[in-house]
Design an enzyme around this catalytic site. Structure first.
Site, mmCIF file in Angstrom:
data_model
loop_
_atom_site.group_PDB
_atom_site.id
_atom_site.type_symbol
_atom_site.label_atom_id
_atom_site.label_comp_id
_atom_site.label_asym_id
_atom_site.label_seq_id
_atom_site.Cartn_x
_atom_site.Cartn_y
_atom_site.Cartn_z
ATOM 1 C CG ASN A 35 -2.324 2.657 -5.865
ATOM 2 O OD1 ASN A 35 -2.963 3.109 -6.832
ATOM 3 N ND2 ASN A 35 -3.074 2.432 -4.674
ATOM 4 C CE1 TYR A 104 -13.983 1.087 -2.305
ATOM 5 C CE2 TYR A 104 -14.701 1.115 -0.034
ATOM 6 C CZ TYR A 104 -13.708 1.320 -1.037
ATOM 7 O OH TYR A 104 -12.282 1.452 -0.685
ATOM 8 C CE LYS A 228 4.334 -4.153 2.805
ATOM 9 N NZ LYS A 228 3.078 -4.033 1.860
ATOM 10 C CG ASP A 260 -1.192 -0.384 -2.419
ATOM 11 O OD1 ASP A 260 -1.353 -1.265 -2.115
ATOM 12 O OD2 ASP A 260 -2.298 0.621 -2.532
HETATM 13 P P1 ADP Z 1 0.206 -0.299 4.801
HETATM 14 O O1 ADP Z 1 0.063 1.279 3.755
HETATM 15 O O2 ADP Z 1 0.066 -1.291 3.759
HETATM 16 O O3 ADP Z 1 -0.702 -0.089 5.888
HETATM 17 P P2 ADP Z 1 2.539 0.617 6.176
HETATM 18 O O4 ADP Z 1 1.658 1.584 6.949
HETATM 19 O O5 ADP Z 1 3.381 -0.266 6.829
HETATM 20 O O6 ADP Z 1 1.632 -0.019 5.149
HETATM 21 O O7 ADP Z 1 3.420 1.566 5.191
HETATM 22 C C1 ADP Z 1 4.000 1.179 4.204
HETATM 23 C C2 ADP Z 1 5.434 2.097 4.223
HETATM 24 O O8 ADP Z 1 5.004 3.142 4.019
HETATM 25 C C3 ADP Z 1 6.318 1.727 5.166
HETATM 26 O O9 ADP Z 1 7.171 0.616 5.155
HETATM 27 C C4 ADP Z 1 7.066 2.921 4.991
HETATM 28 O O10 ADP Z 1 8.209 2.839 4.098
HETATM 29 C C5 ADP Z 1 6.182 4.100 4.885
HETATM 30 N N1 ADP Z 1 5.472 4.615 5.910
HETATM 31 C C6 ADP Z 1 4.347 4.813 6.415
HETATM 32 N N2 ADP Z 1 4.165 5.446 7.279
HETATM 33 C C7 ADP Z 1 5.266 6.189 7.306
HETATM 34 C C8 ADP Z 1 5.558 7.274 8.136
HETATM 35 N N3 ADP Z 1 4.714 7.683 9.245
HETATM 36 N N4 ADP Z 1 6.850 7.835 8.076
HETATM 37 C C9 ADP Z 1 7.850 7.281 7.214
HETATM 38 N N5 ADP Z 1 7.455 6.416 6.369
HETATM 39 C C10 ADP Z 1 6.169 5.731 6.586
#
Ligand code: ADP
Length: 309
Positions: A35, A104, A228, A260
């Site tokens: 990804n 998986y 993040k 990702d």
């Molecule tokens: P992961 O997918 O590793 O759990 P996160 O949940 O922190 O990571 O999300 C990664 C990125 O995706 C965030 O930094 C943001 O840019 C975007 N993102 C995730 N959820 C939202 C949301 N509800 N609204 C806007 N952006 C989001």
């Protein structure tokens, strides 16, 4: 940070079987490191940058299809090893309402041997200026192979290369929490760029805030850290500077690949010599689009307006 040479993403790409109508399944290919490579590819011109996928597959037809898929999307496949006695891992998605669950078959996947051959590993990283890997990459390797990979990454770092690491914490892939915590800490130690997600690191290491996460990782010798945190701003720590970069407002329909794709946007911008704050803004912009679409891999053309190089 001018990065010379190729970009490499190391990990496992799997076959995905996603349900469609009538009891049928659609075959796709997916994996966290794929990804991130995908979104780097969407944002950087293939003429300017080669992006290698470093992995291992079998020699069967399904493995052939996966390699063809990577190549058709302008990912360099010369470092995808072909192992005759293994094949690719597979997962199947089951839907119960809006909830997705995953089954998986990956314990014998070829990718588990991606670092087994020292010569092959050295060749895969030769001429690479930035390498990306995740905690999932580390989780699937045997301890000896993991050590071999750490040595190779350290050598790349010593010769001026960048090592970007997202712990992508998946407790189910590890035998126990202590091993997971220790190996992910080792991953941070070898990294020059760390891309954690706050709730995951908080759960594993007990961090009280993103700033604590960043300080803990900085103490391991990492100069560039992006924490993040879903819809909340990302915390960027670059040397002694620290700043918050707000996310883009979105109404998510499927958050698969959010982190990702953020990483893909962030790294593409850094490869194109943009400042960390601008890179984090691009990471958010890419992720915000990805979570409004189903699946992790969106059509690269949808990101054409965000290209940085
Ligand atoms: P992961 O997918 O590793 O759990 P996160 O949940 O922190 O990571 O999300 C990664 C990125 O995706 C965030 O930094 C943001 O840019 C975007 N993102 C995730 N959820 C939202 C949301 N509800 N609204 C806007 N952006 C989001």
């Amino acid at each position: 940070m001018p990065i010379t040479g190729d970009i490499a993403s190391i990990g496992e790409c799997m076959v995905e079987l996603a349900p469609i109508e009538g009891g049928f399944y659609r075959r796709g290919f997916a994996g966290d490191t794929l990804n991130t490579a995908w979104y780097m590819r969407a944002l950087l011109s293939p003429a300017a940058r080669r992006i290698r996928y470093v992995s291992a597959v079998g020699t069967d037809g399904l493995s052939d299809s996966m390699v063809e898929f990577l190549a058709a999307n302008a990912l360099d496949t010369r470092s995808v090893a072909r192992l005759h006695d293994r094949t690719v891992g597979l997962y199947l998605i089951t839907l119960a309402g809006a909830e997705r669950s995953f089954t998986y078959w990956r314990s014998m996947s070829a990718a588990r041997l991606l670092a087994a051959d020292p010569g092959r590993l050295a060749a895969a990283l030769d001429g690479v200026g930035l390498v990306y890997l995740s905690g999932i990459t580390l989780a699937i390797l045997e301890p000896d192979d993991r050590s071999r990979l750490f040595v190779a990454l350290e050598a790349l770092r010593q010769r001026g290369g960048e090592v970007a690491f997202d712990p992508n914490i998946r407790p189910k892939l590890w035998s126990d929490r202590a091993t997971m915590a220790a190996v992910i800490t080792e991953g941070y130690r070898v990294a020059t760029i760390a891309l954690p997600t706050f709730p995951d690191d908080a759960e594993l290491y007990g961090d009280e805030s993103p700033a604590v996460t960043a300080s803990r990782i900085a103490a391991l010798g990492v100069g560039e850290i992006v924490v993040k945190n879903g819809a909340a701003p990302a915390l960027v720590r670059f040397g002694q500077q620290e700043f918050m970069v707000p996310a883009v407002e979105a109404q998510p329909v499927d958050t698969t690949g959010a982190g990702d794709s953020f990483n893909g946007g962030y790294l593409a911008a850094r490869i194109a010599c943009r400042e960390p704050s601008e890179a984090a803004a691009l990471g958010h912009a890419v992720a915000a689009r990805v979570i409004c679409l189903r699946g992790a891999l969106a059509d690269m053309e949808l990101f054409a307006d965000l290209r940085v190089g």
